[in-house]
Design a protein around this motif. Structure first.
Motif, PDB file in Angstrom:
ATOM      1  N   VAL A   1      -4.321   7.780  13.842  1.00  0.00           N
ATOM      2  CA  VAL A   1      -2.994   8.402  13.951  1.00  0.00           C
ATOM      3  C   VAL A   1      -3.177   9.897  14.225  1.00  0.00           C
ATOM      4  O   VAL A   1      -3.943  10.576  13.536  1.00  0.00           O
ATOM      5  N   GLU A   2      -2.486  10.383  15.236  1.00  0.00           N
ATOM      6  CA  GLU A   2      -2.611  11.783  15.620  1.00  0.00           C
ATOM      7  C   GLU A   2      -2.206  12.696  14.475  1.00  0.00           C
ATOM      8  O   GLU A   2      -1.163  12.511  13.855  1.00  0.00           O
ATOM      9  N   GLY A   3      -3.070  13.658  14.193  1.00  0.00           N
ATOM     10  CA  GLY A   3      -2.819  14.615  13.132  1.00  0.00           C
ATOM     11  C   GLY A   3      -3.597  14.337  11.867  1.00  0.00           C
ATOM     12  O   GLY A   3      -3.743  15.214  11.026  1.00  0.00           O
ATOM     13  N   VAL A   4      -4.128  13.113  11.715  1.00  0.00           N
ATOM     14  CA  VAL A   4      -4.936  12.780  10.536  1.00  0.00           C
ATOM     15  C   VAL A   4      -6.314  13.407  10.721  1.00  0.00           C
ATOM     16  O   VAL A   4      -6.980  13.171  11.726  1.00  0.00           O
ATOM     17  N   VAL A   5      -6.722  14.211   9.746  1.00  0.00           N
ATOM     18  CA  VAL A   5      -8.033  14.855   9.824  1.00  0.00           C
ATOM     19  C   VAL A   5      -9.079  14.155   8.961  1.00  0.00           C
ATOM     20  O   VAL A   5     -10.274  14.314   9.175  1.00  0.00           O
ATOM     21  N   ASP A   6      -8.624  13.380   7.978  1.00  0.00           N
ATOM     22  CA  ASP A   6      -9.544  12.610   7.137  1.00  0.00           C
ATOM     23  C   ASP A   6      -8.745  11.517   6.443  1.00  0.00           C
ATOM     24  O   ASP A   6      -7.523  11.601   6.328  1.00  0.00           O
ATOM     25  N   VAL A   7      -9.457  10.484   5.973  1.00  0.00           N
ATOM     26  CA  VAL A   7      -8.813   9.362   5.279  1.00  0.00           C
ATOM     27  C   VAL A   7      -9.537   9.118   3.974  1.00  0.00           C
ATOM     28  O   VAL A   7     -10.778   9.068   3.936  1.00  0.00           O
ATOM     29  N   ARG A   8      -8.774   8.955   2.905  1.00  0.00           N
ATOM     30  CA  ARG A   8      -9.325   8.585   1.597  1.00  0.00           C
ATOM     31  C   ARG A   8      -8.723   7.249   1.221  1.00  0.00           C
ATOM     32  O   ARG A   8      -7.529   7.060   1.247  1.00  0.00           O
ATOM     33  N   MET A   9      -9.579   6.317   0.841  1.00  0.00           N
ATOM     34  CA  MET A   9      -9.148   4.998   0.442  1.00  0.00           C
ATOM     35  C   MET A   9      -9.304   4.868  -1.069  1.00  0.00           C
ATOM     36  O   MET A   9     -10.408   5.017  -1.597  1.00  0.00           O
ATOM     37  N   ASP A  10      -8.211   4.648  -1.775  1.00  0.00           N
ATOM     38  CA  ASP A  10      -8.204   4.510  -3.233  1.00  0.00           C
ATOM     39  C   ASP A  10      -7.606   3.146  -3.534  1.00  0.00           C
ATOM     40  O   ASP A  10      -6.430   3.026  -3.899  1.00  0.00           O
ATOM     41  N   LEU A  11      -8.435   2.109  -3.353  1.00  0.00           N
ATOM     42  CA  LEU A  11      -7.940   0.737  -3.440  1.00  0.00           C
ATOM     43  C   LEU A  11      -8.538   0.009  -4.637  1.00  0.00           C
ATOM     44  O   LEU A  11      -9.722   0.160  -4.933  1.00  0.00           O
ATOM     45  N   GLY A  12      -7.710  -0.777  -5.291  1.00  0.00           N
ATOM     46  CA  GLY A  12      -8.156  -1.579  -6.415  1.00  0.00           C
ATOM     47  C   GLY A  12      -8.411  -3.016  -5.982  1.00  0.00           C
ATOM     48  O   GLY A  12      -8.071  -3.430  -4.885  1.00  0.00           O
ATOM     49  N   ALA A  13      -9.003  -3.781  -6.851  1.00  0.00           N
ATOM     50  CA  ALA A  13      -9.269  -5.194  -6.589  1.00  0.00           C
ATOM     51  C   ALA A  13      -8.034  -6.003  -6.972  1.00  0.00           C
ATOM     52  O   ALA A  13      -7.343  -5.653  -7.922  1.00  0.00           O
TER      53      ALA A  13
ATOM     54  N   LEU B   1       0.849  -1.184   0.000  1.00  0.00           N
ATOM     55  CA  LEU B   1       0.000   0.000   0.000  1.00  0.00           C
ATOM     56  C   LEU B   1       0.889   1.239   0.000  1.00  0.00           C
ATOM     57  O   LEU B   1       1.976   1.237   0.568  1.00  0.00           O
ATOM     58  N   ASP B   2       0.403   2.292  -0.628  1.00  0.00           N
ATOM     59  CA  ASP B   2       1.128   3.548  -0.650  1.00  0.00           C
ATOM     60  C   ASP B   2       0.341   4.564   0.157  1.00  0.00           C
ATOM     61  O   ASP B   2      -0.887   4.634   0.044  1.00  0.00           O
ATOM     62  N   ILE B   3       1.032   5.338   0.952  1.00  0.00           N
ATOM     63  CA  ILE B   3       0.406   6.352   1.792  1.00  0.00           C
ATOM     64  C   ILE B   3       0.925   7.719   1.375  1.00  0.00           C
ATOM     65  O   ILE B   3       2.119   7.902   1.173  1.00  0.00           O
ATOM     66  N   SER B   4       0.023   8.668   1.270  1.00  0.00           N
ATOM     67  CA  SER B   4       0.435  10.062   1.098  1.00  0.00           C
ATOM     68  C   SER B   4      -0.451  10.900   2.011  1.00  0.00           C
ATOM     69  O   SER B   4      -1.604  10.550   2.276  1.00  0.00           O
ATOM     70  N   VAL B   5       0.118  11.989   2.516  1.00  0.00           N
ATOM     71  CA  VAL B   5      -0.626  12.875   3.412  1.00  0.00           C
ATOM     72  C   VAL B   5      -0.449  14.301   2.915  1.00  0.00           C
ATOM     73  O   VAL B   5       0.668  14.743   2.656  1.00  0.00           O
ATOM     74  N   ARG B   6      -1.566  14.986   2.790  1.00  0.00           N
ATOM     75  CA  ARG B   6      -1.534  16.391   2.383  1.00  0.00           C
ATOM     76  C   ARG B   6      -2.547  17.154   3.216  1.00  0.00           C
ATOM     77  O   ARG B   6      -3.731  16.806   3.227  1.00  0.00           O
ATOM     78  N   GLU B   7      -2.057  18.158   3.935  1.00  0.00           N
ATOM     79  CA  GLU B   7      -2.889  18.972   4.821  1.00  0.00           C
ATOM     80  C   GLU B   7      -3.679  18.112   5.802  1.00  0.00           C
ATOM     81  O   GLU B   7      -4.842  18.377   6.090  1.00  0.00           O
ATOM     82  N   GLY B   8      -3.041  17.042   6.290  1.00  0.00           N
ATOM     83  CA  GLY B   8      -3.654  16.178   7.288  1.00  0.00           C
ATOM     84  C   GLY B   8      -4.571  15.109   6.721  1.00  0.00           C
ATOM     85  O   GLY B   8      -5.051  14.244   7.448  1.00  0.00           O
ATOM     86  N   VAL B   9      -4.820  15.130   5.416  1.00  0.00           N
ATOM     87  CA  VAL B   9      -5.680  14.124   4.781  1.00  0.00           C
ATOM     88  C   VAL B   9      -4.792  12.996   4.262  1.00  0.00           C
ATOM     89  O   VAL B   9      -3.935  13.212   3.404  1.00  0.00           O
ATOM     90  N   ALA B  10      -5.008  11.806   4.801  1.00  0.00           N
ATOM     91  CA  ALA B  10      -4.216  10.635   4.414  1.00  0.00           C
ATOM     92  C   ALA B  10      -4.924   9.895   3.286  1.00  0.00           C
ATOM     93  O   ALA B  10      -6.119   9.605   3.382  1.00  0.00           O
ATOM     94  N   THR B  11      -4.174   9.590   2.225  1.00  0.00           N
ATOM     95  CA  THR B  11      -4.711   8.815   1.115  1.00  0.00           C
ATOM     96  C   THR B  11      -3.973   7.487   1.069  1.00  0.00           C
ATOM     97  O   THR B  11      -2.745   7.457   1.031  1.00  0.00           O
ATOM     98  N   VAL B  12      -4.741   6.406   1.065  1.00  0.00           N
ATOM     99  CA  VAL B  12      -4.181   5.056   1.002  1.00  0.00           C
ATOM    100  C   VAL B  12      -4.483   4.505  -0.379  1.00  0.00           C
ATOM    101  O   VAL B  12      -5.644   4.420  -0.784  1.00  0.00           O
ATOM    102  N   ARG B  13      -3.420   4.138  -1.120  1.00  0.00           N
ATOM    103  CA  ARG B  13      -3.579   3.597  -2.478  1.00  0.00           C
ATOM    104  C   ARG B  13      -2.951   2.210  -2.537  1.00  0.00           C
ATOM    105  O   ARG B  13      -2.002   1.932  -1.821  1.00  0.00           O
ATOM    106  N   GLY B  14      -3.477   1.400  -3.423  1.00  0.00           N
ATOM    107  CA  GLY B  14      -2.907   0.077  -3.633  1.00  0.00           C
ATOM    108  C   GLY B  14      -3.983  -0.977  -3.735  1.00  0.00           C
ATOM    109  O   GLY B  14      -5.127  -0.686  -4.055  1.00  0.00           O
TER     110      GLY B  14
END
Length: 115
Positions: free
Chosen positions: A102-114, A71-84
């Motif tokens: 996780v402290e500091g995460v304000v939102d999570v976006r899940m961008d996951l494939g099958a 999985l790949d993680i990126s964080v921008r302005e406290g929004v964590a995006t999980v890809r993979g």
């Protein structure tokens, strides 16, 4: 008005906002004072640099670098995006919940494939 030592930062923040207090005593199970949390203490958590939050997610949630998950993680302005790709789709809500904790995460976006 107090908060228990095992309460989350979000719980403490809600109590402080609802009761409109600037400081909140932290007590243990016996009701003994363990410390005091302030508004500025809570704010500091959400002002963590994105790179620091990202590293914390990699280490505490994904177990990297010891156990790479794909999985790949990126964080921008406290929004964590999980890809993979997650082989087991039932892990999606668990992963999102763990990242959100996780402290500091304000939102999570899940961008996951099958798989």
């Amino acid at each position: 008005m107090t908060v228990h030592a095992d309460a989350t930062l979000a719980e403490a923040a809600r109590i402080m906002a609802k009761r409109r207090v600037k400081h909140l005593p932290v007590v243990n199970d016996l009701g003994m004072l363990e410390g005091v949390v302030s508004r500025s203490d809570l704010l500091k958590v959400f002002l963590r640099p994105d790179a620091e939050i990202e590293e914390d997610i990699r280490r505490s949630v994904l177990g990297e670098p010891a156990a790479p998950t794909g999985l790949d993680i990126s964080v921008r302005e406290g929004v964590a995006t999980v890809r993979g790709v997650l082989a087991d789709r039932s892990l999606v809500p668990l992963t999102a919940r763990a990242v959100r904790a996780v402290e500091g995460v304000v939102d999570v976006r899940m961008d996951l494939g099958a798989p």
